[in-house]
Design a protein around this motif. Structure first.
Motif, PDB file in Angstrom:
ATOM      1  N   GLY A  32       0.827  -1.205   0.000  1.00 36.08           N
ATOM      2  CA  GLY A  32       0.000   0.000   0.000  1.00 36.08           C
ATOM      3  C   GLY A  32       0.849   1.237   0.000  1.00 36.08           C
ATOM      4  O   GLY A  32       2.059   1.198   0.212  1.00 36.08           O
ATOM      5  N   ARG A  35       2.607   5.760   4.361  1.00 37.49           N
ATOM      6  CA  ARG A  35       2.068   6.920   5.053  1.00 37.49           C
ATOM      7  C   ARG A  35       3.164   7.897   5.459  1.00 37.49           C
ATOM      8  O   ARG A  35       2.905   9.082   5.621  1.00 37.49           O
ATOM      9  CB  ARG A  35       1.315   6.493   6.315  1.00 37.49           C
ATOM     10  CG  ARG A  35      -0.049   5.900   6.034  1.00 37.49           C
ATOM     11  CD  ARG A  35      -0.711   5.518   7.339  1.00 37.49           C
ATOM     12  NE  ARG A  35      -2.036   4.957   7.089  1.00 37.49           N
ATOM     13  CZ  ARG A  35      -3.134   5.675   7.019  1.00 37.49           C
ATOM     14  NH1 ARG A  35      -3.084   6.973   7.147  1.00 37.49           N
ATOM     15  NH2 ARG A  35      -4.298   5.102   6.797  1.00 37.49           N
ATOM     16  N   ALA A  82      -4.088  -2.198  -3.511  1.00 33.30           N
ATOM     17  CA  ALA A  82      -3.024  -2.001  -2.532  1.00 33.30           C
ATOM     18  C   ALA A  82      -1.915  -3.028  -2.652  1.00 33.30           C
ATOM     19  O   ALA A  82      -1.006  -3.044  -1.844  1.00 33.30           O
ATOM     20  CB  ALA A  82      -3.614  -2.054  -1.118  1.00 33.30           C
ATOM     21  N   LEU A 200      -6.192   5.695  -4.309  1.00 34.18           N
ATOM     22  CA  LEU A 200      -5.418   4.822  -3.437  1.00 34.18           C
ATOM     23  C   LEU A 200      -3.917   4.993  -3.651  1.00 34.18           C
ATOM     24  O   LEU A 200      -3.119   4.416  -2.914  1.00 34.18           O
ATOM     25  CB  LEU A 200      -5.839   3.359  -3.635  1.00 34.18           C
ATOM     26  CG  LEU A 200      -7.182   3.026  -2.968  1.00 34.18           C
ATOM     27  CD1 LEU A 200      -7.731   1.701  -3.463  1.00 34.18           C
ATOM     28  CD2 LEU A 200      -7.032   3.017  -1.455  1.00 34.18           C
ATOM     29  N   HIS A 204      -5.126   6.820   1.740  1.00 33.04           N
ATOM     30  CA  HIS A 204      -5.135   5.482   2.306  1.00 33.04           C
ATOM     31  C   HIS A 204      -6.529   5.169   2.834  1.00 33.04           C
ATOM     32  O   HIS A 204      -7.244   6.071   3.287  1.00 33.04           O
ATOM     33  CB  HIS A 204      -4.140   5.390   3.465  1.00 33.04           C
ATOM     34  CG  HIS A 204      -2.858   6.106   3.208  1.00 33.04           C
ATOM     35  ND1 HIS A 204      -1.868   5.611   2.403  1.00 33.04           N
ATOM     36  CD2 HIS A 204      -2.409   7.323   3.647  1.00 33.04           C
ATOM     37  CE1 HIS A 204      -0.862   6.467   2.355  1.00 33.04           C
ATOM     38  NE2 HIS A 204      -1.170   7.507   3.090  1.00 33.04           N
TER      39      HIS A 204
END
Length: 524
Positions: A32, A35, A82, A200, A204
């Motif tokens: 994914g 972050r 993801a 995406l 998230h």
């Protein structure tokens, strides 16, 4: 009419963290979007760090998986947005995409020649088998926007009963009929699907996204994005510049927005209000700029205030809203499952090689209701050669300074575009907005009206800052040769909407401005 909320396969919706589903543990191949690591180059090409290699190894650019899915490629990334499936890099190649696009192109040519009154005549004598995605396109006629004004129904290849939405586009500064476009339910679902997968790569699952986009009408871009965000497991909050920048900043803060989507101009207003309110600059991790041109200086201002990465999306109603998305490196990756792009000389119509700026031309590959074949977008851009550092095989465009006909031609043959002035003036924190007018008959042909921000200093200070910013740019020499620039300060700014900025040409005989006035109320 509502867009289909099942654009991701059922098994993928669970893996992507769709709402109302039990939490899903991603398979080992799934990383994914990262972050924490927002490094690499943003879509304006500015260097934001040195850890891009690590970021590339952690996540696949999600539109790659969507493209693979459209092409029927069987791999984990074509199901789960993801999933960083190493097989995708082997299975999805530039040559494979080109061959698949050729098949779709020939299908749409055959359909259009048979079912559309306009194309039946325009494509007479064209053998679809002789045309490929990378060769022979120049033998097809170009489609001008005027056809969308004069005879849009002649482009339809299906019954009008299949039309789910009609979009009427009134072009600023253009007289006569507006453009009209027809979309089927399938077309709208394809847009939602592209938005879902693309977002995406931006945010998230679990993120709150503030979207400052038109959303009043059914199937408008704001509504479609809201549906797409829900499908992607994100929460959508709608904002409107009519609320005012301080109210939008409070909304973003109160709703704990992690992502903001909007035009460069609108997000700039929001960012300045956010800074003035003293909100935490680290709570927003990504801003996606769209709708209008993105001046690099404005992207830099937004990045500094929010402390986040800035990505860019290009699209227009004619492309089905979605068009190309930045990955964090140079350029924007095209939506190649649905669009075939080329660049031509805007004067001669001759195809231009990769790397050379011209007018972007698009062909829709999977639209059946109203296909557009070699449609002249009017947008200036160039196709980028070579592979992207992110590893995606999708071709990239680099948007240019604006649109054909949008710039002002200077007497020495040079040009001035609204984006040039945006890049110089919009970084000024004391500036709310500005408008520019060109008076070729006047002693100082470029007239710029400055609208101060509510908490700005004196008019004189703002004028001096604008004069210095212009003097420090590459533009003043060309302008000075033709009389220079005059700045005015006006306290009543036009209401912020979704219209695109343009340089207005002042007719000869228009009275000169007095102190504190603007041409906003005097001109169409």
């Amino acid at each position: 009419m509502t867009a289909d909320r099942s654009v991701l396969p059922r098994q993928c919706r669970g893996q992507a963290g769709m709402p109302h589903e039990a939490p899903h543990t991603a398979p080992p191949c799934c990383a994914g979007p990262d972050r924490e690591n927002h490094s690499g180059k943003d879509s304006t090409g500015s260097d934001a760090g040195s850890d891009a290699e690590g970021q590339r190894n952690q996540a696949v650019f999600t539109p790659d998986g969507l493209t693979a899915r459209a092409m029927g490629i069987s791999c984990a990334a074509a199901c789960n947005p993801a999933c960083s499936d190493p097989e995708l890099r082997r299975l999805l190649t530039a040559s494979g995409i080109s061959a698949w696009q050729t098949d779709r192109l020939r299908e749409v040519l055959a359909l259009a020649a048979e079912a559309s009154p306009y194309y039946r005549q325009a494509l007479q004598g064209v053998d679809p088998a002789s045309i490929s995605a990378r060769g022979g396109l120049h033998r097809l006629p170009l489609l001008h926007a005027d056809v969308l004004r004069r005879a849009p129904l002649s482009l339809l290849c299906t019954s009008q009963d299949d039309v789910a939405r009609v979009v009427t586009l009134d072009t600023s500064g253009t007289s006569g009929r507006p453009k009209r476009l027809f979309f089927s339910e399938e077309d709208l679902n394809a847009t939602v699907e592209f938005f879902s997968w693309g977002m995406l790569s931006v945010g998230h699952p679990g993120d709150t996204v503030l979207a400052v986009l038109p959303g009043e009408r059914p199937a408008s871009v704001g509504r479609l994005l809201g549906t797409a965000l829900e499908n992607a497991g994100m929460r959508s909050v709608a904002g409107n510049m009519g609320q005012g920048a301080p109210a939008l900043a409070r909304l973003a803060h109160t709703e704990k927005a992690a992502v903001i989507v909007g035009s460069a101009s609108h997000v700039r207003h929001l960012a300045l209000a956010w800074q003035q309110a003293g909100y935490d600059p680290g709570s927003i991790h990504t801003v996606l700029l769209c709708w209008d041109s993105v001046p690099p200086a404005v992207a830099g201002l937004i990045r500094r205030i929010f402390g986040c990465r800035v990505l860019v999306h290009w699209g227009m109603t004619e492309t089905g809203l979605g068009g190309a998305l930045g990955c964090g490196h140079q350029g924007l990756h095209l939506r190649e499952a649905d669009l075939l792009a080329e660049v031509i000389d805007p004067v001669t119509g001759t195809p231009l090689p990769d790397g050379q700026e011209g007018e972007l031309v698009i062909t829709t590959l999977r639209r059946r209701t109203m296909p557009l074949i070699r449609y002249r977008t009017g947008d200036l851009a160039r196709l980028l050669a070579g592979a992207c550092p992110c590893g995606s095989p999708l071709r990239r465009i680099s948007p240019g300074r604006g649109r054909t006909g949008e710039g002002i031609t200077l007497p020495d043959g040079g040009s001035l575009y609204p984006a040039d002035l945006d890049n110089i003036l919009l970084p000024l924190a004391g500036l709310h907005d500005f408008e520019a007018c060109w008076q070729p008959w006047a002693g100082t042909p470029l007239q710029i009206t400055l609208y101060p921000a509510p908490a700005a200093g004196t008019d004189r200070t703002l004028r001096q800052q604008a004069e210095k910013a212009l003097a420090d740019s590459p533009l003043p020499a060309a302008l000075t040769r033709h009389g220079g620039t005059m700045f005015h300060v006006a306290r009543t700014a036009p209401q912020a909407g979704f219209g695109k900025r343009r340089i207005r040409v002042i007719p000869q005989g228009t009275p000169p401005l007095n102190s504190g006035e603007s041409y906003h109320e005097q001109l169409p």
